[in-house]
Design a protein around this motif. Structure first.
Motif, PDB file in Angstrom:
ATOM      1  N   THR A 151      50.042  41.359  37.542  1.00 31.08           N
ATOM      2  CA  THR A 151      49.836  42.184  38.821  1.00 31.08           C
ATOM      3  C   THR A 151      50.731  43.543  38.717  1.00 31.08           C
ATOM      4  OG1 THR A 151      48.645  40.543  39.853  1.00 31.08           O
ATOM      5  CG2 THR A 151      49.255  42.521  41.044  1.00 31.08           C
ATOM      6  N   ARG A 152      52.090  43.412  38.844  1.00 33.92           N
ATOM      7  CA  ARG A 152      52.862  44.550  39.015  1.00 33.92           C
ATOM      8  C   ARG A 152      52.889  45.385  37.753  1.00 33.92           C
ATOM      9  NH1 ARG A 152      57.950  41.689  41.244  1.00 33.92           N
ATOM     10  NH2 ARG A 152      57.862  42.476  43.450  1.00 33.92           N
ATOM     11  N   GLU A 153      52.798  44.847  36.515  1.00 29.72           N
ATOM     12  CA  GLU A 153      52.631  45.693  35.182  1.00 29.72           C
ATOM     13  C   GLU A 153      51.285  46.533  35.376  1.00 29.72           C
ATOM     14  OE1 GLU A 153      53.190  44.717  30.519  1.00 29.72           O
ATOM     15  OE2 GLU A 153      53.093  43.303  31.932  1.00 29.72           O
ATOM     16  N   GLU A 155      49.664  47.274  38.150  1.00 28.06           N
ATOM     17  CA  GLU A 155      49.849  48.313  39.225  1.00 28.06           C
ATOM     18  C   GLU A 155      50.699  49.477  39.057  1.00 28.06           C
ATOM     19  OE1 GLU A 155      50.743  45.709  42.445  1.00 28.06           O
ATOM     20  OE2 GLU A 155      48.949  45.959  43.338  1.00 28.06           O
TER      21      GLU A 155
END
Length: 158
Positions: A151-153, A155
């Motif tokens: 998710t972070r990557e 986003e």
């Protein structure tokens, strides 16, 4: 030089889809299978697609039967499995090979852009390629990488 958007793939419904249709989106391209230990990742892939889709993200699923014959079904069976078990709404394509002489040209390109730990070949189902908005392959993740862990990557690219 070829890029992700230069390829075409056949949908489960049998339509030729130019990947140019996804130009400007962040993509997670995944080889999938219905009878694999990683099959429950469909749930996480669908969650990512739903949560981040409005911001310009899409998962693209490519069923593959090259690993332990874990995708034996035809297009209709694959579609039925994905919709009834995981409510998959992201684009799913016709079954392809990802390794060998008959590997889909998209996968030949993806593997050439990002090798895995043990070389270019795809080692198993649910290998994930992350593509930025310009069509550049920015990361390759092993089947053990859970979709929600990306998710972070993703986003950061949105």
């Amino acid at each position: 030089m070829a890029g992700v958007y230069d390829f075409t793939a056949t949908s489960l419904a049998g339509q030729e889809i130019p990947l140019q249709r996804f130009e400007g989106q962040v993509l997670l391209i995944v080889n999938t299978a219905s009878a694999c230990g990683f099959t429950p990742q469909y749930r996480g892939l669908q969650a990512l697609h739903q949560a981040l889709g409005p911001r310009g993200f899409s998962v693209l699923g490519f069923p593959c039967n090259q690993f332990g014959s874990q995708e034996p079904g035809d297009a209709a069976q694959i579609e039925q499995f994905c919709s009834s078990n995981y409510a998959v709404s992201f684009p799913m394509f016709a079954k392809i090979d990802v390794n060998g002489h008959n590997a889909h040209p998209l996968y030949q390109y993806l593997k050439g852009e990002k090798s895995g730990l043990l070389g270019a070949s795809i080692k198993w189902n649910f290998t994930k390629f992350l593509v930025d908005r310009s069509g550049k392959v920015v990361a390759r993740h092993a089947p053990t990488a859970k979709p929600e862990g990306l998710t972070r990557e993703i986003e950061a690219l949105l």
